[in-house]
Design a protein around this motif. Structure first.
Motif, PDB file in Angstrom:
ATOM      1  N   LEU A   1       0.830  -1.197   0.000  1.00  0.00           N
ATOM      2  CA  LEU A   1       0.000   0.000   0.000  1.00  0.00           C
ATOM      3  C   LEU A   1       0.874   1.261   0.000  1.00  0.00           C
ATOM      4  N   ALA A   2       1.903   1.266   0.856  1.00  0.00           N
ATOM      5  CA  ALA A   2       2.794   2.429   0.946  1.00  0.00           C
ATOM      6  C   ALA A   2       3.502   2.667  -0.381  1.00  0.00           C
ATOM      7  N   ARG A   3       3.927   1.577  -1.042  1.00  0.00           N
ATOM      8  CA  ARG A   3       4.612   1.732  -2.316  1.00  0.00           C
ATOM      9  C   ARG A   3       3.680   2.371  -3.344  1.00  0.00           C
ATOM     10  N   ALA A   4       2.408   1.924  -3.336  1.00  0.00           N
ATOM     11  CA  ALA A   4       1.451   2.490  -4.286  1.00  0.00           C
ATOM     12  C   ALA A   4       1.199   3.962  -3.992  1.00  0.00           C
ATOM     13  N   LEU A   5       1.215   4.335  -2.694  1.00  0.00           N
ATOM     14  CA  LEU A   5       0.924   5.722  -2.315  1.00  0.00           C
ATOM     15  C   LEU A   5       2.113   6.649  -2.535  1.00  0.00           C
ATOM     16  N   ALA A   6       3.309   6.070  -2.718  1.00  0.00           N
ATOM     17  CA  ALA A   6       4.534   6.869  -2.760  1.00  0.00           C
ATOM     18  C   ALA A   6       4.457   7.994  -3.783  1.00  0.00           C
ATOM     19  N   VAL A   7       3.899   7.724  -4.960  1.00  0.00           N
ATOM     20  CA  VAL A   7       3.902   8.718  -6.032  1.00  0.00           C
ATOM     21  C   VAL A   7       2.638   9.585  -6.022  1.00  0.00           C
ATOM     22  N   GLU A   8       1.911   9.546  -4.898  1.00  0.00           N
ATOM     23  CA  GLU A   8       0.706  10.363  -4.712  1.00  0.00           C
ATOM     24  C   GLU A   8      -0.303  10.225  -5.855  1.00  0.00           C
ATOM     25  N   PRO A   9      -0.815   9.004  -6.041  1.00  0.00           N
ATOM     26  CA  PRO A   9      -1.775   8.781  -7.121  1.00  0.00           C
ATOM     27  C   PRO A   9      -3.120   9.420  -6.798  1.00  0.00           C
ATOM     28  N   LYS A  10      -3.944   9.579  -7.832  1.00  0.00           N
ATOM     29  CA  LYS A  10      -5.305  10.065  -7.625  1.00  0.00           C
ATOM     30  C   LYS A  10      -6.284   8.910  -7.500  1.00  0.00           C
ATOM     31  N   VAL A  11      -5.897   7.769  -8.094  1.00  0.00           N
ATOM     32  CA  VAL A  11      -6.757   6.586  -8.033  1.00  0.00           C
ATOM     33  C   VAL A  11      -5.919   5.399  -7.577  1.00  0.00           C
ATOM     34  N   LEU A  12      -6.478   4.643  -6.652  1.00  0.00           N
ATOM     35  CA  LEU A  12      -5.807   3.452  -6.166  1.00  0.00           C
ATOM     36  C   LEU A  12      -6.674   2.256  -6.536  1.00  0.00           C
ATOM     37  N   VAL A  13      -6.068   1.267  -7.199  1.00  0.00           N
ATOM     38  CA  VAL A  13      -6.800   0.041  -7.519  1.00  0.00           C
ATOM     39  C   VAL A  13      -6.282  -1.042  -6.583  1.00  0.00           C
ATOM     40  N   LEU A  14      -7.183  -1.629  -5.804  1.00  0.00           N
ATOM     41  CA  LEU A  14      -6.770  -2.617  -4.800  1.00  0.00           C
ATOM     42  C   LEU A  14      -7.335  -3.975  -5.190  1.00  0.00           C
ATOM     43  N   ASP A  15      -6.459  -4.915  -5.540  1.00  0.00           N
ATOM     44  CA  ASP A  15      -6.922  -6.238  -5.968  1.00  0.00           C
ATOM     45  C   ASP A  15      -6.886  -7.195  -4.789  1.00  0.00           C
ATOM     46  N   GLU A  16      -8.039  -7.555  -4.265  1.00  0.00           N
ATOM     47  CA  GLU A  16      -8.140  -8.473  -3.130  1.00  0.00           C
ATOM     48  C   GLU A  16      -7.164  -8.094  -2.016  1.00  0.00           C
ATOM     49  N   PRO A  17      -7.262  -6.869  -1.497  1.00  0.00           N
ATOM     50  CA  PRO A  17      -6.239  -6.417  -0.548  1.00  0.00           C
ATOM     51  C   PRO A  17      -6.258  -7.193   0.757  1.00  0.00           C
ATOM     52  N   THR A  18      -7.331  -7.890   1.045  1.00  0.00           N
ATOM     53  CA  THR A  18      -7.408  -8.548   2.352  1.00  0.00           C
ATOM     54  C   THR A  18      -7.522 -10.055   2.263  1.00  0.00           C
ATOM     55  N   ALA A  19      -7.422 -10.598   1.034  1.00  0.00           N
ATOM     56  CA  ALA A  19      -7.704 -12.024   0.861  1.00  0.00           C
ATOM     57  C   ALA A  19      -6.798 -12.915   1.712  1.00  0.00           C
ATOM     58  N   SER A  20      -5.530 -12.508   1.864  1.00  0.00           N
ATOM     59  CA  SER A  20      -4.605 -13.390   2.555  1.00  0.00           C
ATOM     60  C   SER A  20      -4.492 -13.051   4.042  1.00  0.00           C
ATOM     61  N   LEU A  21      -5.325 -12.125   4.506  1.00  0.00           N
ATOM     62  CA  LEU A  21      -5.190 -11.683   5.898  1.00  0.00           C
ATOM     63  C   LEU A  21      -6.242 -12.340   6.776  1.00  0.00           C
ATOM     64  N   ASP A  22      -5.934 -12.555   8.063  1.00  0.00           N
ATOM     65  CA  ASP A  22      -6.999 -13.080   8.896  1.00  0.00           C
ATOM     66  C   ASP A  22      -7.870 -11.951   9.426  1.00  0.00           C
ATOM     67  N   LEU A  23      -8.952 -12.340  10.070  1.00  0.00           N
ATOM     68  CA  LEU A  23     -10.016 -11.393  10.383  1.00  0.00           C
ATOM     69  C   LEU A  23      -9.568 -10.104  11.055  1.00  0.00           C
ATOM     70  N   SER A  24      -8.761 -10.233  12.121  1.00  0.00           N
ATOM     71  CA  SER A  24      -8.452  -9.026  12.877  1.00  0.00           C
ATOM     72  C   SER A  24      -7.538  -8.098  12.081  1.00  0.00           C
ATOM     73  N   THR A  25      -6.569  -8.687  11.340  1.00  0.00           N
ATOM     74  CA  THR A  25      -5.678  -7.873  10.515  1.00  0.00           C
ATOM     75  C   THR A  25      -6.457  -7.211   9.383  1.00  0.00           C
ATOM     76  N   ARG A  26      -7.417  -7.952   8.854  1.00  0.00           N
ATOM     77  CA  ARG A  26      -8.234  -7.452   7.771  1.00  0.00           C
ATOM     78  C   ARG A  26      -8.937  -6.153   8.168  1.00  0.00           C
ATOM     79  N   GLY A  27      -9.531  -6.154   9.361  1.00  0.00           N
ATOM     80  CA  GLY A  27     -10.210  -4.963   9.851  1.00  0.00           C
ATOM     81  C   GLY A  27      -9.259  -3.779   9.931  1.00  0.00           C
ATOM     82  N   GLN A  28      -8.042  -4.019  10.410  1.00  0.00           N
ATOM     83  CA  GLN A  28      -7.075  -2.930  10.560  1.00  0.00           C
ATOM     84  C   GLN A  28      -6.685  -2.343   9.207  1.00  0.00           C
ATOM     85  N   VAL A  29      -6.418  -3.224   8.225  1.00  0.00           N
ATOM     86  CA  VAL A  29      -6.000  -2.741   6.908  1.00  0.00           C
ATOM     87  C   VAL A  29      -7.129  -1.934   6.269  1.00  0.00           C
ATOM     88  N   LEU A  30      -8.367  -2.394   6.449  1.00  0.00           N
ATOM     89  CA  LEU A  30      -9.502  -1.678   5.871  1.00  0.00           C
ATOM     90  C   LEU A  30      -9.681  -0.302   6.499  1.00  0.00           C
TER      91      LEU A  30
END
Ligand SMILES: Nc1ncnc2c1ncn2[C@@H]1O[C@H](COP(=O)(O)OP(=O)(O)OP(=O)(O)O)[C@@H](O)[C@H]1O
Ligand SMILES: Nc1ncnc2c1ncn2[C@@H]1O[C@H](COP(=O)(O)OP(=O)(O)O)[C@@H](O)[C@H]1O
Ligand code: SF4
Ligand SMILES: [Mg+2]
Ligand SMILES: [Mg+2]
Lengths: 273, 349
Positions: B176-205
């Motif tokens: 996420l930080a790498r994608a934000l580095a160049v200050e984009p206007k649009v972020l496309v997130l492909d299954e950003p939480t698929a590999s995370l368990d429940l509690s981590t998922r909530g934090q990332v969201l």
């Protein structure tokens, strides 16, 4: 810490008591199971839930005597049909595994042998456990695939695991586990990684089969939606410990441990009605 | 926890004074496959995203979500159709013009394991896009790297680690930080939480939501996790076999799906409550290969509501005004049912 709620199950099929162990020579560092105690009620669906690495799989694998190499149990008992399985050697376990207790492993496809056809694997397993003739085993294998609603069974029998989708592979693994009519079925994340649509089909099938055969089922899962929908009893694990065990209704309606509340909140995310 | 995607309100505000930040007009992506055959992964997709808005793409595996995402960020050149960012056409650009556009839209990959260079430290991973796309000197880049770590709530001590030495949640934050580095206007997130368990998922969201509020970033979220979509997205696009079959404000679509496919997706994801009332609406079988698409409705073979004409004519996405503005669906059977039994619009919340 809240003490796990005592349950009053009259006739549990499985009683795990004080299971403790870990990796390393003495099983003490680092400890991955710490005084794990719970009961699985007979003839119903139960669930073990908890975050990644909390010890759910190792617990289930210990129950069927397949804990990974390097894991040492230092304490605890596993009561099943009047015996303590924890003391059994490999040969004694062989007699129980498959025919009394069966398990479907996390990532079903990986547990199928890629080099043999589905029909051959099923028939071989059935022969190993029942000693019936080759043709009887084949017929039983076909029947098992029909039982898990695989369409076009004659053709599917000749195919290899890579020709099966994730959902189909899961059904085959289920057929394999059920082929020797176990009393207790352990399912490790049977629907993780499948699309929700396919998950729902597989869960419906599990529920139907368990009702038909009066099977006791223990489901390991991250999906509290599935637990709320289907399960009667829930064990919550965290860092190798059981932090809560309760009837499903109580767990959802009045969770006692803060961690359980956290899991429930995370599952509902949007908090929608 | 912050409130879920704000339903219809957010979308209209974003659109008020400016055009859409992202426009996708008839994008089609075909792949050549063995035997000189073609596979249509994305078929004539139309959508718009406004500044600060979040939209979600949902659908089963193989429905074309990742392929569409790759078209959006120019990792794939669409076979047909046009992607525009802030009014500028993206497709077919070369050189400096392409680089400028590339900065404006960033993809966070489905699999952070494969997308972060395993030999690089977190610091090099974050520094690389700054070197390539900005004229900051080393001191300024270092400042920006630390700022990014703060933004994704990672401790600076992790800067010297390599991806394998991070947990799944930490890796996802680095992506996420790498994608934000160049200050984009649009972020496309492909299954950003698929590999995370429940509690981590909530934090990332929560993190994604916060960054969006702070920066006015627009998001295109791809997920088959409906609670996640409900949490983040103002509007949702439901995809099946490369086509959009339904779209509209997220809460309204999930509360009252029109298309049978949407209804089946919602029905298949039980809510985390004890014996919540459930809808037994199920599709038959599994998603077919994108290689042999039927001539009628793509869902006809699996749809519990299909009638004979469904097997002959491919339905188009049309407005379903009867149940509120901004709702579209590609199912004449359901549309007719709604028209003959109109329900009062704007259900009480
Ligand atoms: N490079 C490629 N060559 C050929 N076919 C491809 C290629 N990339 C994707 N496809 C096909 O396009 C279709 C859509 O793929 P895509 O990965 O975009 O789906 P998805 O919905 O994102 O799936 P998932 O959720 O599993 O990632 C699939 O049938 C896939 O096999
Ligand atoms: N083969 C192994 N060697 C060392 N540690 C292991 C091994 N397998 C599992 N562990 C550790 O045991 C703990 C519990 O693992 P597991 O039962 O697989 O958890 P879960 O199934 O809940 O994800 C974790 O900390 C994990 O890292
Ligand atoms: S057009 Fe027919 S087959 Fe297609 S979704 Fe509607 S009812 Fe189902
Ligand atoms: Mg596990
Ligand atoms: Mg994908």
């Amino acid at each position: 810490m809240v003490t796990p709620q005592a349950t009053t199950e009259p006739d549990p099929i499985l009683v795990v008591d004080g299971l403790t162990g870990g990796f390393g020579r003495t099983g003490e560092s680092p400890q991955v199971l710490r005084d794990v105690s719970f009961q699985i009620p007979r003839g119903r669906l139960s669930a073990i839930v908890g975050e990644t690495g909390s010890g759910k799989s190792i617990t289930a694998l210990s129950v069927i005597g397949l804990a990974p190499a390097g894991f040492t149990r230092t304490r605890g008992s596993i009561g099943f049909e009047g015996r303590d399985l924890a003391g059994l050697d490999d040969r004694q376990y062989q007699a129980i595994r498959g025919s009394r207790i069966a398990m479907v492993f996390q990532d079903a496809r990986a547990s199928l042998n890629p080099t043999f056809s589905i029909g051959y694997q099923l028939a071989a397993t059935i022969r190993r456990h029942t000693g019936v003739s080759r043709s009887a085993a084949r017929a039983a294998a076909e029947e098992a695939l029909v039982g898990v609603r695989i369409p076009d069974v004659k053709r599917r029998m000749k195919q290899y695991p890579h020709q099966f989708s994730g959902g189909m592979a899961q059904r085959v693994a289920l057929a394999l586990a059920l082929s020797c009519r176990p009393n207790l079925l352990l399912l490790d994340e049977p629907t993780t990684g499948l699309d929700a649509t396919i998950q729902a089909d597989v869960m419906d099938l599990i529920v139907e089969l368990s009702e038909r055969d009066g099977l006791s089922v223990c489901l390991i899962t991250h999906d509290l939606g599935v637990v709320g929908q289907h399960c009667d009893h829930v064990v919550v694990m965290r860092s190798g410990r059981v932090v809560e065990r309760a009837d499903a209704r109580d767990l959802f309606e009045s969770p006692r441990h803060p961690y359980t509340r956290q899991l429930l909140a995370a599952s509902e995310l949007g908090g929608h009605a | 926890m912050p409130s879920p995607g704000a339903g219809s309100a957010g979308q209209v505000e974003g659109a008020a004074n400016s055009g859409p930040i992202l426009r996708v007009d008839g994008v089609t992506m075909r792949f050549k496959v063995a035997g000189n055959r073609q596979l249509t992964a994305v078929d004539n997709v139309v959508l718009e995203v406004h500044a600060g808005e979040s939209v979600a793409l949902v659908g089963e595996s193989g429905s074309g979500k990742s392929t569409l995402a790759r078209c959006l960020v120019s990792l794939l050149e669409p076979t047909a159709g046009v992607v525009s960012l802030d009014g500028r056409q993206v497709s077919g650009l070369r050189g400096a013009a392409r680089r400028r556009v590339y900065q404006d839209i960033q993809l966070v990959f489905q699999d952070t394991n494969g997308s972060l260079n395993p030999r690089w430290t977190v610091r090099s991973i974050l520094d690389e896009p700054l070197r390539a796309y900005s004229d900051r000197d080393p001191g300024q880049r270092d400042t920006r790297v630390r700022e990014l770590m703060r933004q994704v709530e990672l401790d600076e001590s992790l800067l010297t680690r390599r991806p394998a030495e991070l947990s799944g949640g930490q890796r996802q934050r680095v992506g996420l930080a790498r994608a934000l580095a160049v200050e984009p206007k649009v972020l496309v997130l492909d299954e950003p939480t698929a590999s995370l368990d429940l509690s981590t998922r909530g934090q990332v969201l929560d993190l994604i939501g916060r960054i969006q509020r702070e920066t006015g970033l627009a998001c295109v979220l791809i997920s088959h996790d409906l609670p996640v979509v409900r949490h983040i997205a103002d509007r949702v696009f439901v995809m099946y076999l490369g086509t959009i079959v339904e779209s509209g404000p997220t809460e309204e679509v999930f509360r009252r799906p029109v298309h049978p496919y949407t209804r089946a997706l919602v029905a298949a994801a039980p809510v985390a409550r004890y014996r919540a009332p459930r809808d037994d609406y199920r599709l038959r079988g599994e998603i077919p290969s994108a290689m042999d698409l039927p001539s009628g409705c793509l869902l006809a073979g699996r749809c519990p509501s299909a009638i004979p004409s469904c097997f002959e004519v491919r339905p188009h996405l049309v407005h379903i005004g009867a149940i509120g503005s901004g709702r579209m669906a590609a199912c004449p059977v359901s549309a007719a049912a709604i028209a003959s039994a109109p329900v009062p619009s704007a259900p009480a919340r």
